[in-house]
Scaffold this motif. Structure first.
Motif, PDB file in Angstrom:
ATOM      1  N   THR A  78       0.884  -1.205   0.066  1.00  0.00           N
ATOM      2  CA  THR A  78      -0.011  -0.144   0.058  1.00  0.00           C
ATOM      3  C   THR A  78       0.751   1.219  -0.037  1.00  0.00           C
ATOM      4  N   ALA A  79       0.535   2.127  -1.037  1.00  0.00           N
ATOM      5  CA  ALA A  79       1.245   3.383  -1.079  1.00  0.00           C
ATOM      6  C   ALA A  79       0.491   4.600  -1.058  1.00  0.00           C
ATOM      7  N   ALA A  80       0.738   5.422  -0.228  1.00  0.00           N
ATOM      8  CA  ALA A  80      -0.305   6.516   0.234  1.00  0.00           C
ATOM      9  C   ALA A  80       0.552   7.796  -0.240  1.00  0.00           C
ATOM     10  N   VAL A  81      -0.253   8.774  -0.856  1.00  0.00           N
ATOM     11  CA  VAL A  81      -0.112  10.161  -1.220  1.00  0.00           C
ATOM     12  C   VAL A  81      -1.064  11.180  -0.314  1.00  0.00           C
ATOM     13  N   LEU A  82      -0.343  11.579   0.561  1.00  0.00           N
ATOM     14  CA  LEU A  82      -1.204  12.567   1.667  1.00  0.00           C
ATOM     15  C   LEU A  82      -1.021  13.829   1.547  1.00  0.00           C
ATOM     16  N   GLN A  83      -1.855  14.577   2.183  1.00  0.00           N
ATOM     17  CA  GLN A  83      -1.921  15.994   2.165  1.00  0.00           C
ATOM     18  C   GLN A  83      -0.620  16.391   2.843  1.00  0.00           C
TER      19      GLN A  83
END
Length: 259
Positions: A78-83
């Motif tokens: 799982t890869a996350a692109v966050l604020q």
């Protein structure tokens, strides 16, 4: 790989945030998670990428419960692109993208030629290869988001989680980024605030209100006039136009609860 969320509830500091939330994202599907501020969207994402443990329920990626495997194994999938992702501004674009290889490396492992090829491919797919030697901190907001997406792709994830990826971007950059996400072919769950962008970009929508799923399905079924009025407080319709694009059209008096 399929994402399945089953009856997930979350309480933080004794305050209930999510209540028996269930949803699924099919392999390769792009699902938008929408709802008013405070509806629990970001909290739900945090349970999926192992930042907030649910008080009950399960989060499955394929057949594996993400909370039953190691954090390292979960990060490989799982890869996350966050604020406001914390990224050292002095790194080059290539160095930022290369951080995506971290879950696949041991503490003393060095970068391999295979790692470099994966990073180069991720930068190429996001249109940032020509910027590889630029300093990340010198880029525009849209360019930075592309680099963060390249970093996520360099993880070679089975699931991509995006938290308001178009926030602070101009309209062209928003369209370009969501079109790019659609082309990468990775199972994606994204929190989006712009209803029109969500309607035109996503395969399906999940609507949250007060920590509960109140609508879910293809865009025209999930984002009905009733949902737009009851959940978002606006008078609007969602229609598929002759060009095939689904758009939200707001009424002359868009505030549904205006006196």
């Amino acid at each position: 790989m399929k994402l399945s969320v089953h009856d997930v509830s979350v309480a933080i500091g004794g305050t209930p945030i999510l209540h028996d939330v269930s949803l699924s994202v099919a392999p390769g599907e792009f699902v938008g998670l929408i709802g008013p501020n405070g509806s629990g969207k970001s909290t739900l994402l945090r349970t999926i990428y192992r930042s907030v443990r649910p008080t009950s329920g399960s989060v499955l990626l394929g057949d594996a419960d993400v909370w039953s495997i190691s954090a390292r194994s979960a990060a490989r999938h799982t890869a996350a692109v966050l604020q406001n992702s914390p990224t050292p501004p002095g790194l080059t674009v290539r160095e930022v993208a290369a951080l995506g290889r971290t879950p696949h490396k041991g503490m003393f492992d060095r970068e391999t030629s295979a790692d470099r090829e994966i990073v180069t491919d991720a930068l190429d797919r996001t249109g940032m290869l020509d910027y590889a030697d630029r300093i990340y901190g010198s880029l525009s907001g849209g360019e930075r988001q592309r680099v963060l997406l390249a970093r996520a792709l360099a993880q070679q994830p089975s699931l991509l989680v995006l938290d308001e990826p178009t926030n602070h971007l101009d309209i062209r950059a928003r369209f370009e980024l969501l079109e790019l996400v659609h082309t990468v072919g990775v199972t994606t769950l994204a929190v989006l605030h712009d209803l029109d962008l969500a309607a035109r970009s996503c395969d399906r929508l999940v609507v949250l209100e007060s920590g509960r799923v109140v609508a879910s399905g293809p865009v025209l079924e999930a984002l009905t006039p009733e949902v737009l009025s009851d959940v978002f407080g606006v008078t609007a319709v969602t229609e598929r136009h002759p060009d095939g694009v689904v758009r939200v059209t707001y009424g002359a008096r868009p505030l549904a609860r205006a006196g």
